[in-house]
Design a protein around this motif. Structure first.
Motif, PDB file in Angstrom:
ATOM      1  N   LEU A   8       1.728  22.581   9.944  1.00  0.00           N
ATOM      2  CA  LEU A   8       0.105  23.060  11.148  1.00  0.00           C
ATOM      3  C   LEU A   8       0.661  24.232  11.353  1.00  0.00           C
ATOM      4  CD1 LEU A   8       0.167  19.980  13.228  1.00  0.00           C
ATOM      5  CD2 LEU A   8      -2.155  20.593  11.375  1.00  0.00           C
ATOM      6  N   GLY A   9      -0.366  25.608  10.554  1.00  0.00           N
ATOM      7  CA  GLY A   9       0.061  26.801  11.240  1.00  0.00           C
ATOM      8  C   GLY A   9      -1.113  27.453  11.846  1.00  0.00           C
ATOM      9  N   THR A  10      -0.746  28.629  12.180  1.00  0.00           N
ATOM     10  CA  THR A  10      -1.472  28.694  12.663  1.00  0.00           C
ATOM     11  C   THR A  10      -3.010  29.618  11.646  1.00  0.00           C
ATOM     12  OG1 THR A  10      -0.447  29.760  14.393  1.00  0.00           O
ATOM     13  CG2 THR A  10      -2.355  30.825  14.232  1.00  0.00           C
ATOM     14  N   LEU A  11      -2.628  30.429  10.438  1.00  0.00           N
ATOM     15  CA  LEU A  11      -3.418  31.100   9.368  1.00  0.00           C
ATOM     16  C   LEU A  11      -4.176  29.746   8.840  1.00  0.00           C
ATOM     17  CD1 LEU A  11      -4.540  33.578   8.649  1.00  0.00           C
ATOM     18  CD2 LEU A  11      -2.855  34.069   7.062  1.00  0.00           C
ATOM     19  N   ASN A  12      -3.471  29.403   7.955  1.00  0.00           N
ATOM     20  CA  ASN A  12      -3.455  28.302   7.322  1.00  0.00           C
ATOM     21  C   ASN A  12      -2.864  27.218   7.713  1.00  0.00           C
ATOM     22  OD1 ASN A  12      -4.923  29.808   5.200  1.00  0.00           O
ATOM     23  ND2 ASN A  12      -3.422  30.939   4.779  1.00  0.00           N
ATOM     24  N   SER A  13      -2.900  25.638   6.042  1.00  0.00           N
ATOM     25  CA  SER A  13      -1.751  24.834   6.425  1.00  0.00           C
ATOM     26  C   SER A  13      -1.976  23.622   5.022  1.00  0.00           C
ATOM     27  CB  SER A  13      -2.852  23.074   7.039  1.00  0.00           C
ATOM     28  OG  SER A  13      -2.840  23.621   8.732  1.00  0.00           O
ATOM     29  N   VAL A  14      -0.901  23.671   5.080  1.00  0.00           N
ATOM     30  CA  VAL A  14       0.165  23.372   3.830  1.00  0.00           C
ATOM     31  C   VAL A  14       0.377  21.883   3.743  1.00  0.00           C
ATOM     32  CG1 VAL A  14       1.659  23.570   1.769  1.00  0.00           C
ATOM     33  CG2 VAL A  14       0.607  25.485   2.753  1.00  0.00           C
ATOM     34  N   ILE A  15       0.033  21.363   2.816  1.00  0.00           N
ATOM     35  CA  ILE A  15      -0.279  19.322   2.398  1.00  0.00           C
ATOM     36  C   ILE A  15       1.016  18.946   1.889  1.00  0.00           C
ATOM     37  CG2 ILE A  15      -1.412  16.922   2.832  1.00  0.00           C
ATOM     38  CD1 ILE A  15      -3.363  18.971   3.119  1.00  0.00           C
ATOM     39  N   GLY A 118      -8.298  17.442  15.758  1.00  0.00           N
ATOM     40  CA  GLY A 118      -8.080  15.808  15.352  1.00  0.00           C
ATOM     41  C   GLY A 118      -8.939  16.310  14.386  1.00  0.00           C
ATOM     42  N   MET A 119      -9.897  16.516  14.523  1.00  0.00           N
ATOM     43  CA  MET A 119     -11.188  17.512  13.255  1.00  0.00           C
ATOM     44  C   MET A 119     -10.740  17.977  12.052  1.00  0.00           C
ATOM     45  SD  MET A 119     -13.708  19.430  15.594  1.00  0.00           S
ATOM     46  CE  MET A 119     -14.706  18.754  17.404  1.00  0.00           C
ATOM     47  N   PHE A 120      -9.541  18.676  12.619  1.00  0.00           N
ATOM     48  CA  PHE A 120      -9.099  20.205  11.417  1.00  0.00           C
ATOM     49  C   PHE A 120      -8.449  18.591  10.865  1.00  0.00           C
ATOM     50  CE2 PHE A 120      -5.982  22.076   9.337  1.00  0.00           C
ATOM     51  CZ  PHE A 120      -6.437  22.679   8.467  1.00  0.00           C
ATOM     52  N   LEU A 121      -7.714  17.558  11.582  1.00  0.00           N
ATOM     53  CA  LEU A 121      -6.434  16.662  10.633  1.00  0.00           C
ATOM     54  C   LEU A 121      -7.036  15.463  10.220  1.00  0.00           C
ATOM     55  CD1 LEU A 121      -4.147  16.277  13.587  1.00  0.00           C
ATOM     56  CD2 LEU A 121      -3.837  17.477  11.484  1.00  0.00           C
ATOM     57  N   CYS A 143       5.820  21.718  13.514  1.00  0.00           N
ATOM     58  CA  CYS A 143       4.713  22.090  14.834  1.00  0.00           C
ATOM     59  C   CYS A 143       6.377  23.439  15.176  1.00  0.00           C
ATOM     60  CB  CYS A 143       4.624  21.383  15.703  1.00  0.00           C
ATOM     61  SG  CYS A 143       6.259  20.375  16.810  1.00  0.00           S
ATOM     62  N   PRO A 144       5.759  24.151  15.828  1.00  0.00           N
ATOM     63  CA  PRO A 144       7.124  25.492  16.502  1.00  0.00           C
ATOM     64  C   PRO A 144       8.251  24.863  17.196  1.00  0.00           C
ATOM     65  CG  PRO A 144       5.127  26.287  16.915  1.00  0.00           C
ATOM     66  CD  PRO A 144       4.267  24.753  15.665  1.00  0.00           C
ATOM     67  N   THR A 145       9.040  24.893  17.003  1.00  0.00           N
ATOM     68  CA  THR A 145      10.440  24.160  17.654  1.00  0.00           C
ATOM     69  C   THR A 145      10.118  24.600  18.995  1.00  0.00           C
ATOM     70  OG1 THR A 145      11.571  25.635  16.019  1.00  0.00           O
ATOM     71  CG2 THR A 145      12.950  24.833  18.319  1.00  0.00           C
ATOM     72  N   TRP A 146       9.281  26.272  19.785  1.00  0.00           N
ATOM     73  CA  TRP A 146       9.467  25.969  21.425  1.00  0.00           C
ATOM     74  C   TRP A 146       8.125  24.932  21.858  1.00  0.00           C
ATOM     75  CZ3 TRP A 146       4.379  28.275  21.756  1.00  0.00           C
ATOM     76  CH2 TRP A 146       3.936  29.116  20.398  1.00  0.00           C
ATOM     77  N   ALA A 369       7.478  25.434   2.523  1.00  0.00           N
ATOM     78  CA  ALA A 369       8.367  24.425   2.621  1.00  0.00           C
ATOM     79  C   ALA A 369       8.932  23.728   3.965  1.00  0.00           C
ATOM     80  CB  ALA A 369      10.289  26.487   3.699  1.00  0.00           C
ATOM     81  N   VAL A 370       7.806  24.496   5.278  1.00  0.00           N
ATOM     82  CA  VAL A 370       7.664  23.519   6.314  1.00  0.00           C
ATOM     83  C   VAL A 370       7.417  22.281   5.473  1.00  0.00           C
ATOM     84  CG1 VAL A 370       6.369  22.868   7.902  1.00  0.00           C
ATOM     85  CG2 VAL A 370       7.994  25.439   7.445  1.00  0.00           C
TER      86      VAL A 370
END
Length: 721
Positions: A8-15, A118-121, A143-146, A369-370
């Motif tokens: 789940l990226g801020t700009l793009n998401s990869v499946i 939720g809509m995006f998912l 998700c980000p580590t922080w 990679a993620v």
């Protein structure tokens, strides 16, 4: 069963999905391997992913980005104020959570960031389902580590709203480390020195660095550090400000007064930045940026590096912190793996390489990679796939403490305890013991709020323990609570029970025999046969019953989640109806043009002049309606118009089809006859061949024998007696 990993990226998401031969990244509906992390709202339906990107510039105020970073936060969070520079839709407070106010179906609507995520998912789920041709339910999300407990709960709530079961919410750098380690066959054994790798992930909006130790079949995260406001978008922002000033002087336009103009420049500088990653100079040309003004300029790589110098000065900060927390030096590191789109910036790579004094490694796909690591994690958790055993030991990033009210019966009792320290292995379970005579509450919170992102509320949850009372003697009840920091990095008090101390007898262990003295030939057992083993009385705790618990956390309550799920399902149906209506409209339009062409061509001989004139008139009327009143009609109206046309065109089309079928039957009959004749010929030839192979029968001899055939008298054998 589906096995899906999502970054789940801020700009793009990869499946990514696990298949029998490994892990593949799947493409979306327009064959892109990354889907824009955008949700837009329109007068008829929503636009998600690629559709949202296509209409973003014309629908800025109703398009929401950065929802992964916004979920689980409040409107007053300083980090949310930073996001306002990057989110074009207005951000507002929605029942204590940050959300967006947009115009949807012609009216103002408020959605929380969790709902929008939720809509995006939902779209991610649809994309994966279309690719796998199987219903998708189980996923692992990166998700980000922080991220804090509240942010992690928000992502889990969003996946529930989308109808997805999140098997694990995985830190991005940990997912990357799993994807790196699980394919390596040369990792050191348990007794050998571990392989130490630093994973540097610099994406669109944040920067994380993790020190990970690998041994055969396992990885352990030793430390992680981050910079939440470091990434590609900050380079884009610096470039936009630079060109904004230049255009103001050169072309007398202020792009910061016009959101669409600013967005056009932002899109232009993003391309320019990518060109400068491989070239020393790059052009910027934007047509009609605002007020019908075309702009053009150029930028050198040296100028870019000067513009982003404040960022470059922080380039090694997270790495230095991560190494310090792991108590390691740069020379102790075996490899530095770079992932994230921003690691393509030459000056960033140079700064990190100079710090370590050794070449950087790019063996992993920087953009995928993620997602690949998350898919591997999902495959490990799935019973469907057999995956090489690989243990993942993540770590606690923020210390967590429990606090409670002091008991009147125990005046000197401590009222707080840090249960999970920074650096502890996660997931982890701790048992807390309390001595109480009455029901009590305890709260969980982050022990060091200053370490949290922004000014996040350190509160995690409140847990009430019921059913506590004095025992039969009026003494304290011994209460045990099971606190668990689970695989998602989320804290819960999972169960409570009470115990009683009872006295039991247990044998006293015999002291270990001394080593044989020098000169002893043998040991002598002096123990008598009737000696009994010595015992002692000890107090042991035995579980006697459960204690009911109730919890209040940052997670959505079930009623709110159910309402959000119902709303999401309604919007899915709205989107589907709009899509079906659009398809029906396109079908009507295609039908009109097809008939207009064919009535003058292939259908001409099958229609009378009256039918032609009536059909042409009907097509003209419906075409005029389609581009006038019918531009925004319902699905039923489009279906009705198609039927009106069919009522006239149907008989003509049927005659044409009958003729085609008749011709097809004639051709088919000829083919069948030819095939039968060919088969008959084959069989005839076969019979002839067989006849030739049979032996010829001898012909009957003439009654008169030739001289050569006459038998001499002395050669006639006498018959035996």
């Amino acid at each position: 069963m589906s096995v899906v990993g999502v970054d789940l990226g801020t700009l793009n998401s990869v499946i990514a999905v696990a298949r029998n031969r490994g892990v593949d990244v799947i493409t979306n509906e327009v064959s892109n391997r990354a889907t824009p992390s955008l949700v837009g709202f329109g007068p008829k339906s929503r636009y998600i992913g690629e559709a949202a990107k296509n209409q973003e510039i014309s629908n800025l105020k109703n398009t929401v980005s950065s929802f992964t970073r916004l979920a689980g936060r409040t409107i007053n969070d300083p980090d949310v104020q930073v996001e306002k520079d990057f989110v074009s839709a207005p951000l507002i407070d929605v029942n204590g959570q940050v959300g967006a106010e947009v115009t949807y179906l012609g009216k103002k609507e408020k959605f929380t960031a969790t709902q929008i995520l939720g809509m995006f998912l939902t779209r991610i789920k649809q994309t994966a389902t279309a690719e796998l041709k199987l219903p998708v339910s189980d996923v692992v999300l990166g998700c980000p580590t922080w991220f804090t407990d509240a942010q992690r709960r928000a992502i889990l709530d969003a996946s529930d709203i989308a109808g997805l079961k999140c098997l694990r919410l995985m830190n991005d750098t940990t997912a990357t480390a799993l994807g790196y380690g699980i394919t390596k066959l040369d990792l050191p054994g348990p007794e050998e020195k571990p392989r130490r790798v630093v994973f540097v992930d610099i994406g669109h909006s944040s920067y994380s660095a993790s020190v990970v130790e690998f041994r055969k079949g396992e990885l352990a995260v030793k430390s992680t550090a981050w910079d939440r406001h470091f990434g590609g978008r900050y380079i884009d922002k610096a470039l936009t400000e630079h060109f904004g000033k230049e255009f103001k002087e050169k072309f007398k336009i202020d792009i910061f007064e016009n959101p669409k103009a600013r967005f056009r420049v932002l899109a232009g500088v993003e391309k320019l930045k990518k060109i400068l990653s491989a070239n020393s100079v790059a052009p910027l040309n934007i047509e009609s940026v605002m007020n019908d003004v075309d702009v053009r300029s150029t930028l050198k790589r040296e100028e870019l590096e000067e513009l982003i110098k404040p960022l470059l000065d922080r380039a090694t900060g997270p790495i230095e912190q991560a190494l310090a927390e792991a108590k390691l030096k740069p020379e102790d590191i075996d490899a530095i793996e770079m992932v994230g789109g921003c690691t393509r910036v030459p000056s960033l790579k140079t700064a990190i390489q100079d710090y370590f004094g050794k070449p950087l490694s790019f063996t992993l796909n920087q953009d995928e990679a993620v997602a690949r690591g998350a898919a591997f994690s999902c495959a490990i958790l799935s019973p469907v796939f057999r995956v090489r055993d690989f243990s993942v030991h993540d770590m606690v990033n923020y210390p967590i403490e429990f606090t409670w009210e002091k008991s009147d019966d125990i005046p000197d009792e401590d009222t707080s305890l840090t249960v999970f320290n920074k650096g502890n292995v996660m997931p982890s379970t701790k048992i807390l013991t309390f001595y109480r005579k009455h029901p009590f509450d305890l709260e969980a919170k982050y022990a060091k709020p200053e370490q949290l992102p922004g000014k996040t509320n350190p509160w995690i949850g409140r847990f009430s323990v019921k059913g506590v009372k004095e025992d039969s003697k009026g003494d304290f009840m011994i209460c045990k609570l099971k606190a668990r920091l689970n695989v998602h990095g989320v804290l819960n008090v999972e169960s409570g029970y009470y115990v009683e101390e009872t006295e039991v007898e247990e044998p006293i262990p015999e002291p270990a025999k001394d080593e044989k003295k020098d000169g002893d030939a043998m040991e002598v057992d002096s123990k008598k046969e009737d000696d009994k083993p010595k015992t002692r009385k000890v107090k042991k705790q035995q579980r006697k019953g459960d204690l009911p618990l109730s919890a209040g956390t940052a997670a959505l309550d079930q009623a709110t989640k159910d309402a959000a799920t119902e709303k999401e399902n309604q919007m899915i149906m709205e989107d589907k109806l709009v899509a079906d209506t659009e398809n029906q409209k396109n079908e009507l339009e295609s039908f009109i043009y097809e008939l207009k062409d064919k009535i003058l061509g292939v259908y001409a001989e099958f229609a009378s002049d009256d039918e032609k004139s009536r059909l042409s008139a009907k097509l003209e009327i419906i075409e005029d309606w389609l581009y006038d009143d019918g531009e925004d009609a319902s699905k039923a109206q489009y279906v009705s118009k198609v039927e009106e046309i069919r009522s006239i065109a149907g008989p003509i089309i049927q005659r044409h089809n009958d003729k085609i079928e008749e011709e097809r039957q004639v051709v088919l009959k000829k083919h069948q006859e030819a095939a039968a004749a060919k088969q008959a010929e084959i069989e005839r030839k076969k019979r002839e061949e067989e006849a030739k192979k049979q032996p010829e029968e001898p012909e009957a001899k003439d009654a008169e024998m030739t001289d050569a055939e006459t038998t001499k008298p002395d050669e006639i054998e006498e018959p035996s007696a």
